[in-house]
Design an enzyme around this catalytic site. Structure first.
Site, PDB file in Angstrom:
ATOM      1  N   HIS A 271       1.716   4.696  -2.706  1.00 19.19           N
ATOM      2  CA  HIS A 271       1.844   6.155  -2.529  1.00 19.19           C
ATOM      3  C   HIS A 271       3.235   6.599  -2.988  1.00 19.19           C
ATOM      4  O   HIS A 271       3.397   7.651  -3.598  1.00 19.19           O
ATOM      5  CB  HIS A 271       1.697   6.529  -1.053  1.00 19.19           C
ATOM      6  CG  HIS A 271       0.298   6.432  -0.520  1.00 19.19           C
ATOM      7  ND1 HIS A 271      -0.765   7.081  -1.103  1.00 19.19           N
ATOM      8  CD2 HIS A 271      -0.212   5.792   0.567  1.00 19.19           C
ATOM      9  CE1 HIS A 271      -1.874   6.832  -0.392  1.00 19.19           C
ATOM     10  NE2 HIS A 271      -1.553   6.049   0.615  1.00 19.19           N
TER      11      HIS A 271
ATOM     12  N   HIS B 213       3.601   7.032  -6.630  1.00 20.09           N
ATOM     13  CA  HIS B 213       2.840   8.222  -7.044  1.00 20.09           C
ATOM     14  C   HIS B 213       3.751   9.457  -6.938  1.00 20.09           C
ATOM     15  O   HIS B 213       3.721  10.345  -7.785  1.00 20.09           O
ATOM     16  CB  HIS B 213       1.606   8.374  -6.147  1.00 20.09           C
ATOM     17  CG  HIS B 213       0.479   9.143  -6.758  1.00 20.09           C
ATOM     18  ND1 HIS B 213      -0.698   9.354  -6.099  1.00 20.09           N
ATOM     19  CD2 HIS B 213       0.346   9.765  -7.953  1.00 20.09           C
ATOM     20  CE1 HIS B 213      -1.514  10.076  -6.872  1.00 20.09           C
ATOM     21  NE2 HIS B 213      -0.895  10.333  -8.002  1.00 20.09           N
TER      22      HIS B 213
ATOM     23  N   HIS C 283       0.829  -1.210   0.000  1.00 13.42           N
ATOM     24  CA  HIS C 283       0.000   0.000   0.000  1.00 13.42           C
ATOM     25  C   HIS C 283       0.866   1.265   0.000  1.00 13.42           C
ATOM     26  O   HIS C 283       0.707   2.151  -0.844  1.00 13.42           O
ATOM     27  CB  HIS C 283      -0.926  -0.015   1.228  1.00 13.42           C
ATOM     28  CG  HIS C 283      -1.785   1.210   1.363  1.00 13.42           C
ATOM     29  ND1 HIS C 283      -3.109   1.230   1.012  1.00 13.42           N
ATOM     30  CD2 HIS C 283      -1.502   2.467   1.809  1.00 13.42           C
ATOM     31  CE1 HIS C 283      -3.609   2.446   1.221  1.00 13.42           C
ATOM     32  NE2 HIS C 283      -2.648   3.214   1.717  1.00 13.42           N
ATOM     33  N   GLU C 284       1.792   1.332   0.943  1.00 11.06           N
ATOM     34  CA  GLU C 284       2.612   2.546   1.058  1.00 11.06           C
ATOM     35  C   GLU C 284       3.521   2.727  -0.154  1.00 11.06           C
ATOM     36  O   GLU C 284       3.805   3.846  -0.570  1.00 11.06           O
ATOM     37  CB  GLU C 284       3.411   2.541   2.361  1.00 11.06           C
ATOM     38  CG  GLU C 284       2.541   2.598   3.630  1.00 11.06           C
ATOM     39  CD  GLU C 284       1.512   3.720   3.625  1.00 11.06           C
ATOM     40  OE1 GLU C 284       1.787   4.791   3.060  1.00 11.06           O
ATOM     41  OE2 GLU C 284       0.402   3.514   4.153  1.00 11.06           O
TER      42      GLU C 284
HETATM   43 ZN   LIG Z   1      -2.775   5.277   2.160  1.00  7.24          ZN
END
Ligand SMILES: [Zn+2]
Length: 712
Positions: free
Chosen positions: A503, A506, A499-500
């Site tokens: 980010h 991104h 998940h991280e």
């Molecule tokens: Zn998040």
């Protein structure tokens, strides 16, 4: 100028609480303050060896002064406004403040101490006033406005047009178009809101103390491990209660330790202590007057700015655009979620009957018996699972491997750059052609100076205008192994790492001109999309067998064990989704109120709001009730709590789309990088999504992702 990120920083800052209150200013020689010039390290990485605590205050103060001067210069420029001498000039301004903030506000969460908290508390009102001073500067606004009005004649590209519109909107939303008298009222409201939210937050902390439960007999703690009992005893002793046991509530309605407590009466006591906090019971702390005043002030603010209600104001710049759009999606979720939770409830009821309990399922029974159902169905021994999830292998052969297959990037560790804690690791990030994209920091282990949860931050965000490449950090809270032992982690933490990293890419793959459009500078209901999307790769065939390998025997995880882990991770999703939905709709209902519609009774309002959506089920209460709903009454999520599931709809839809088109293939990754990750906030988020996907997202993929589609 980074108005949006400044506001986010303020919100993040407002979630922390300082232990001290007064401070004295310290002097520091500018020449040895590392913030006063751009770091000379590769990619302008922060020079943590040179940064000392006494450097922050002078750097903040000089940074605020510098940016005000720069803005004043732009505002009073005798030349007619152009995109270059106004908007671009604003983008270039505030570098000292931005450098200081990006280091400081990472440390406030990941490695704080009393001194940092003191500076944080001191800076919050100063930065809020600074933001007002820029956005309510009439001369500056006039220049932005004149450009905005002739925007179609300026020959701007898409990103420039978006930047001009966003900048103009920032001013308008702060009240730049209001009369002087109205602006005065806006400042008053902001000030009052800021002290109410601080009070709410301070009350929350005091409430965890006030509502903790004292137990006089260790036998009542049956089900707890010896360690947990010892800790409860120690906690009681610390408060001056000898030979007793103290149980704390958590931030949510549900209290995780209820899972383990066999004593039903004690479970009831603890659950009620949690769920009925902050309502002034027995002369205790009462957050209800704060809530009522806050929603009234917010409604007034929205009205001043020309919106029907605060939710309309807050959703206008989000991808959902209107409360109605968000509500439509949320309402669609209610029936399948209730179908699922009802099924879960019957399994729980059955389990209770086996225990000889005839009564209806109560909220304090749910997680306790759900855990029994889970063990009965899946019977997973965590100590047999963890050896297959060794942190370094998960990172390199799982997370980095997936990033390489999708986006062609490679990460290589380096040990020559200074870090803010010895546990922090640094990686070079290379593109497919060997050129270096930026730096990735990984701060995985929990420690006392770090707050809970997991997040991504930027030390330097990407911008061609400033010639900045990204320097990104992921912060997690994985239990640290003893010296020399391997870090064998839970499947939950595996998912969090993916998940991280979502980010992080991104931020890392951002390819934009202007700093305020870099990486994760996207609407709140879009930002969790790339991260949630990456989570699903963790369990994909082709990825999983590559990293889920026993750290000693090198054998792959047995399929049967793996199936159980995956199935168990979908367990209790009806309950989880329903308590989230209930809190989300509660948030919406509070912020749909007009100034004349503010109720007098918080609990009564809550009850009616839940009943309106059929979510007033006795056994499942909202994840947060109003008196302790920090996201919306002291954090930045007012009318925005829906954003998590809104982003997840996109994530599930995008993942399904990729699966239909060949899965883990570089063409799929390239497309995602091109339309989503590289674009940051340079275009409207929903337009980016539709260009990527070729159509609107469908909610059915979210239901499938959460295992809620069985009844469909
Ligand atoms: Zn998040």
């Amino acid at each position: 100028m980074r108005l949006q990120s400044l506001l986010l920083i303020l919100m993040a800052g407002s979630l922390m609480l300082s232990a001290c209150n007064k401070s004295q200013s310290q002097s520091s020689d500018m020449s040895d303050n590392p913030f006063f010039s751009e770091s000379a390290l590769p990619f302008h990485a922060p020079d943590f060896d040179a940064i000392k605590i006494e450097h922050y205050r002078p750097a903040f103060e000089a940074g605020i002064g510098e940016e005000l001067k720069e803005m004043e210069k732009i505002a009073t420029n005798p030349e007619a406004p152009t995109f270059e001498n106004t908007i671009v000039a604003m983008e270039k301004s505030g570098r000292l403040l931005s450098r200081t903030s990006s280091v400081f506000y990472n440390l406030t969460s990941s490695h704080t101490n009393d001194q940092i908290q003191e500076i944080q508390k001191e800076m919050a009102p100063k930065l809020a006033a600074h933001s007002d001073n820029i956005l309510l500067n009439a001369e500056l606004y006039d220049r932005v406005k004149s450009l905005y009005e002739k925007r179609d004649e300026l020959d701007l590209n898409e990103a420039q047009m978006k930047l001009l519109k966003d900048t103009h909107r920032d001013f308008v939303r702060a009240g730049a178009q209001l009369t002087e008298k109205e602006q005065q009222r806006m400042r008053e409201i902001n000030e009052r809101i800021s002290s109410l939210t601080t009070e709410f937050q301070e009350n929350l902390l005091a409430l965890t103390k006030e509502r903790s439960v004292l137990v006089d007999d260790a036998n009542k703690l049956d089900g707890f491990s010896d360690d947990r009992i010892a800790a409860a005893k120690e906690a009681a002793t610390e408060r001056g209660y000898e030979d007793q046991y103290l149980l704390s509530i958590s931030n949510t309605t549900r209290v995780p330790v209820l899972k383990e407590l066999n004593n039903r009466d004690l479970r009831e006591r603890l659950w009620k202590a949690s769920a009925y906090r902050g309502i002034g019971k027995e002369g205790g702390i009462d957050n209800q007057p704060i809530i009522l005043e806050l929603v009234k002030l917010r409604a007034e603010q929205a009205k001043l700015l020309g919106y029907e209600n605060y939710a309309a104001y807050k959703l206008d710049p989000q991808t959902a655009q209107t409360p109605e759009n968000a509500l439509d999606m949320l309402k669609d979720l209610v029936p399948p979620v209730i179908a699922n939770s009802t099924e879960e409830q019957s399994a729980i009821k059955e389990m209770m009957e086996k225990d000889g309990i005839e009564s209806e399922v109560q909220p304090w029974d749910w997680n306790y018996y759900a855990e029994k159902v889970r063990q009965d169905r899946y019977n997973i021994d965590q100590s047999k699972v963890r050896p297959y999830f060794e942190l370094n292998r998960v990172l390199k052969d799982g997370v980095f491997y997936t990033m390489n297959k999708l986006f062609g990037i490679t990460l290589e560790e380096r040990n020559d750059l200074p870090v803010y804690h010895p546990d922090v690791r640094v990686f070079n990030v290379y593109d497919e052609d060997g050129s270096q994209i930026g730096l990735f920091y990984a701060d995985f282990f929990e420690r006392e100076s770090k707050r809970g949860g997991a997040w991504m931050n930027s030390f330097v965000s990407q911008s061609h205008l400033l010639d900045h490449k990204p320097v990104i950090v992921n912060v997690l809270n994985i239990p640290k192994p003893a010296e020399g032992d391997p870090a064998l982690i839970s499947f939950d933490n595996v998912t969090t790492m993916f998940h991280e990293m979502g980010h992080a890419v991104h931020g890392l793959l951002s390819d934009v001109e202007y700093p305020s459009q870099g990486g994760t500078s996207v609407p709140r209901d879009f930002v969790e999309f790339p991260s949630t999307f990456e989570e699903d790769w963790a369990i994909q065939p082709g990825v999983l067998e590559n990293y889920a390998v026993h750290y000693e025997t090198r054998e792959q995880i047995p399929q049967e064990l793996l199936d159980k882990v995956i199935e168990a991770s979908n367990f209790n999703q009806g309950f989880d989704t329903q308590e989230y939905l209930a809190a989300t709709l509660l948030d919406m209902e509070w912020h749909l109120l007009g100034t004349e519609e503010i109720p007098e009774d918080v609990q009564n309002f809550e009850q009616q709001a839940l009943a309106k959506y059929n979510l007033d089920m006795e056994a499942i209460h909202p994840r947060y009730k109003s008196p302790y709903f920090a996201h919306i009454f002291s954090g930045g999520y007012a009318a925005n709590y829906y954003a998590y599931i809104w982003s997840e709809v996109l994530a599930a839809d995008a993942f399904a789309y990729m699966q239909e088109n060949g899965g883990l293939e570089s063409e799929n990754g390239d497309r995602f990088r091109k339309y989503i990750l590289s674009q940051g906030g340079s275009d409207e988020a929903m337009e980016l999504y539709q260009e990527y996907r070729g159509q609107e997202p469908e909610v059915k993929h979210l239901l499938k992702r959460r295992g809620l589609d069985a009844g469909e």
